[in-house]
Scaffold this active site. Structure first.
Site: not given
Ligand code: SAH
Length: 256
Positions: A35, A221
């Site tokens: 990230e 997700d």
């Protein structure tokens, strides 16, 4: 690939240089190396410092003084890292950036959520009459994001992802949500647009220290039965989108 060991392997374009003391900087935190990797690659004039189990890298990001850290998943990892960042670097604001599960069906993998506020969905003292998510001592459920930072993030996010950007509540808990019933109950309680594991802990530390806080998450997700497969498949792609927004934010050259 996405293990706790996946913390930043700090490389810096101009090698290691001493950090500067007393410089107002922006703070960026994420849970996983993936990230922060692209932002880290762009950082120059890096100075590294280990505090506890965290590595902090300070330097320049698009001309701005910045400090970045990868805290590991979960609220306690995030709170400790945020607190240390605040105490040692005195950032003018802290932004939590990364990936998340979607909080409702209006979001798709790759979409962006800019936080308006963060909640700790697993904080539960309802048994003694408190509202769900109520954080004792602090005395609130919703940790507001700094409105100036939020609006600048929203503008930068729209430059990157057009209409695939929403603003809303982001819910945090020490749980990878992969059960649609858990997701719906979090949504029913807090109207969450995204579920993740660090944001409200960073917000909590920032609130206590009176440091402006912001959060940006890209959906990796759908926080349902597909998540165990989708998260490893899409986390890197989603993480890239969120980091591109930070480039736009910092490139504006103005300090929120
Ligand atoms: N052992 C793994 C754990 C990753 S947990 C590791 O250390 O890499 C998933 C991470 O992505 C957390 O940091 C969380 O903030 C975010 N996330 C993505 N999808 C999520 C979901 N469905 N539920 C909760 N957090 C999610």
């Amino acid at each position: 690939m996405f293990s706790a060991e996946n913390s930043l392997i700090f490389t810096c374009r101009y090698g290691m240089m001493p950090g500067k003391k007393g410089v107002a900087m922006v703070g960026l935190m994420s849970a996983m190396g993936v990230e922060m990797a692209l932002l880290q690659e762009q950082m120059t004039e890096c100075a590294h410092q280990e505090i506890g189990m965290d590595t902090f890298v300070s330097g320049k990001l698009y001309g701005q003084d910045a400090v970045i850290a990868v805290c590991g998943a979960g609220k306690i990892n995030a709170a400790i890292c945020a607190w240390n960042m605040i105490q040692h670097y005195h950032p003018q604001w802290i932004l939590n950036v990364g990936v998340a599960g979607s909080g409702d069906d209006s979001l798709e993998i790759g979409d962006l959520v800019v936080g308006t506020d963060s909640v700790q969905h697993d904080m539960d003292t309802t048994g003694v009459g408190d509202p769900r998510g109520y954080v004792s001592k602090v005395g609130i459920v919703r940790f507001p994001c700094d409105p100036v930072l939020r609006d600048r993030l929203l503008a930068a996010a729209r430059e990157v992802a057009g209409d695939r950007v929403q603003a809303g509540t982001i819910a945090t808990g020490d749980q990878f949500v992969s059960d649609p019933e858990v997701k719906s109950s979090i949504h029913a309680l807090f109207q969450a647009k995204a579920v993740e594991m660090e944001g409200a802990a960073v917000a909590h530390a920032c609130w206590m220290a009176k440091v402006p806080y912001g959060i940006l998450r890209a959906i990796s997700d759908n926080a349902n039965g597909d998540s165990p497969r989708d998260f490893p498949a899409f986390a890197a792609e989603a993480a890239e989108v969120s980091q591109r927004v930070i480039f736009h934010l910092l490139r504006q050259g103005e300090r929120p």
